[in-house]
Motif scaffolding. Sequence first.
Motif, PDB file in Angstrom:
ATOM      1  N   SER A  11       0.806  -1.218   0.000  1.00  0.00           N
ATOM      2  CA  SER A  11       0.000   0.000   0.000  1.00  0.00           C
ATOM      3  C   SER A  11       0.842   1.272   0.000  1.00  0.00           C
ATOM      4  N   LEU A  12       0.123   2.380  -0.192  1.00  0.00           N
ATOM      5  CA  LEU A  12       0.652   3.734  -0.053  1.00  0.00           C
ATOM      6  C   LEU A  12      -0.437   4.549   0.626  1.00  0.00           C
ATOM      7  N   GLY A  13      -0.108   5.187   1.747  1.00  0.00           N
ATOM      8  CA  GLY A  13      -1.163   5.925   2.439  1.00  0.00           C
ATOM      9  C   GLY A  13      -0.650   6.625   3.678  1.00  0.00           C
ATOM     10  N   ASN A  14      -1.601   7.097   4.489  1.00  0.00           N
ATOM     11  CA  ASN A  14      -1.273   7.740   5.760  1.00  0.00           C
ATOM     12  C   ASN A  14      -2.271   7.277   6.815  1.00  0.00           C
ATOM     13  N   GLU A  15      -2.359   7.999   7.926  1.00  0.00           N
ATOM     14  CA  GLU A  15      -3.230   7.559   9.017  1.00  0.00           C
ATOM     15  C   GLU A  15      -4.707   7.701   8.661  1.00  0.00           C
ATOM     16  N   GLY A  64       1.572  13.734  -8.313  1.00  0.00           N
ATOM     17  CA  GLY A  64       2.533  12.895  -9.036  1.00  0.00           C
ATOM     18  C   GLY A  64       2.350  11.412  -8.819  1.00  0.00           C
ATOM     19  N   ILE A  65       1.093  10.963  -8.639  1.00  0.00           N
ATOM     20  CA  ILE A  65       0.805   9.552  -8.346  1.00  0.00           C
ATOM     21  C   ILE A  65      -0.199   9.013  -9.373  1.00  0.00           C
ATOM     22  N   LYS A  66       0.037   7.791  -9.831  1.00  0.00           N
ATOM     23  CA  LYS A  66      -0.922   7.090 -10.682  1.00  0.00           C
ATOM     24  C   LYS A  66      -1.352   5.792  -9.985  1.00  0.00           C
ATOM     25  N   LEU A  67      -2.645   5.525 -10.004  1.00  0.00           N
ATOM     26  CA  LEU A  67      -3.200   4.274  -9.502  1.00  0.00           C
ATOM     27  C   LEU A  67      -3.682   3.484 -10.705  1.00  0.00           C
ATOM     28  N   LEU A  68      -3.051   2.343 -10.952  1.00  0.00           N
ATOM     29  CA  LEU A  68      -3.370   1.530 -12.135  1.00  0.00           C
ATOM     30  C   LEU A  68      -4.255   0.357 -11.729  1.00  0.00           C
ATOM     31  N   TYR A  82       5.296   9.010  -9.986  1.00  0.00           N
ATOM     32  CA  TYR A  82       6.098   9.405 -11.157  1.00  0.00           C
ATOM     33  C   TYR A  82       6.745  10.780 -11.005  1.00  0.00           C
ATOM     34  N   ASP A  83       6.415  11.510  -9.941  1.00  0.00           N
ATOM     35  CA  ASP A  83       7.066  12.802  -9.693  1.00  0.00           C
ATOM     36  C   ASP A  83       7.297  12.922  -8.190  1.00  0.00           C
ATOM     37  N   LYS A 159      11.114   7.435 -10.722  1.00  0.00           N
ATOM     38  CA  LYS A 159       9.802   6.813 -10.513  1.00  0.00           C
ATOM     39  C   LYS A 159       9.921   5.715  -9.466  1.00  0.00           C
ATOM     40  N   MET A 160       8.800   5.468  -8.801  1.00  0.00           N
ATOM     41  CA  MET A 160       8.722   4.362  -7.853  1.00  0.00           C
ATOM     42  C   MET A 160       7.425   3.592  -8.116  1.00  0.00           C
TER      43      MET A 160
END
Length: 416
Positions: A11-15, A64-68, A82-83, A159-160
Motif C-alpha cells: 500500500s501507499l497511504g497515511n493515518e 505525481g501519483i498514478k493508480l493503475l 512518477y514525480d 519513478k517508484m
Amino acid sequence: MLDLEVVPERSLGNEQWEFALGMPLAQGISILQKHCRIIKNVQVLYSEQTPLSHDLILNLTQDGIKLLFDATNQKLKVIEVYDLSKVKLKYCGVHFNSQAIAPTIEQIDQSFGATHPGVYNAAEQLFHLNFRGLSFSFQLDSWNEAPKYEIPHGAMVKKMHIYTGNNLQETRAPAMPLACFLGNIYAECVDVLRDHAGPLGLKLRLITAACGPGVMADTKVRSVERSIHFGDSCQDVLGALGSPHKVFYKSEDKMKIHSPSPHKHVPSKCNDYFFNYFTLGVDILFDSTTHLVKKFVLHTNYPGHYNFNIYHRCDFRIPLVIKKDGAHSQTEDCVLTTYSKWDQIQELLGHPMEKPVVLHRSSSANNTNPFGSTFCFGLQRMIFEVMQNNHIASVTLYSAPRTTSQARPESSSSSH
C-alpha cells in the motif's frame, strides 16, 4: 504536500486513508472524493474503444501519483509515483524523500538496505532497482555510458512502483485485502440459470470477511454460494443476500407507450421497486403487488457509461445451447460473459427482429450526458444494453415473455 508511508507489496497511504493493492476501483474513487480538498485535479484515463486492452488509471496530477487498476477485475494492480518532487515518502516511519531529503541511490540504500544489482533499460535510459513488491527507477541522462550493474553515485529516483511479486511487468492485482470488505459482500462470479426457453434465476458465488468464534479470532475470507429465482419473495432474497444498499421505487413507466394498448393501462397505486446491491453489480426488481422477483439487472461497469462507478462490475456468465444447421441436429455449448461484445452475441443468438430502443440517460439536476446514448436489444428474454464501442453496459433478465415491444433496461437507482 502529501506525506505518505510506503509499504512494499501492499500500500501507499497515511493515518487517514490508504491505497491498498487489490482495492476495488470504487473504493479508490471514494477515498479521492472524501479527501477532494486535499487531493485535487484527478484524471480518469481509459481506452474508450478498447477498455479491456489498457489499465484504467486514476492520475493524481497534483501529487505525481498514478493508480493503475486492472481493466478486467477493476482492482488496484500497481501504484506509481512518477514525480517525487510533489510528495513526501517514508518507509517504516522514516523519510527517504522530502523537501529536505533527496531520493538518491545512497538514500535508497540507507533506507531499504542491500539488494540485487540494478537492471539497465537502454530504451528508457533508466536503471531499475528492484525489491520484492517495490522498484525504483533512476534517471541516467547525465552519463554518457551506463554501467552494467552499479548505479552511479548521486543518481536520483525518477519513478517508484508498488506491486505484488518480484516482476513489475508480470504483476497482477492480488485478492481484495480484508480491510477493504468494510462489512460488504462481493460477488466472485454470477452464473445465470437457464432452461431451453430462457433465464430462470441467478447463482452467485459470494465472498465476505467472516470472523470465527471468539473475540480474538482471526478474520478470514469466507466463500458461499446463493441462488435466487424468478418468483422468489423479498424474504427469500434478504435471507440469501442480506439487506440491499438501497431500495429504489420506480417512477412512471415511460416505456408503456410501446405497449399495444397504452391507454388501457390503469395507473397503479403502488410502484415496483428494486433492491440495489452495488457491490454485487446486481439489481433485483420486485412486483409491487405480489412482492416477488420479476427481473434481474446485471451491470458491467465499463468506463464511458453513464452509470460508471455506481456499481461494482458483475462478472456474469450466461450459458447458451446453440443448434447447428445440418442433417444431424447437433448442439454447441457457449457462454456469454461480461466481456462478450455485441457482434459476438449476435453471431450466437441471431440478429434482433426489431430496431433497438435508444436510451439517453440524464439526471434531473443536469440534463446532459457526455457519454452519448446506448442501444437496447431484446433476445431470448434478455435485454442487452449496448454501448457505442460495442461492449455490453448491462443485461436485463425477465421471466415471462412480454407482449410489449422489447424495451429499455430498467432505471434501477435514484441516480438515473
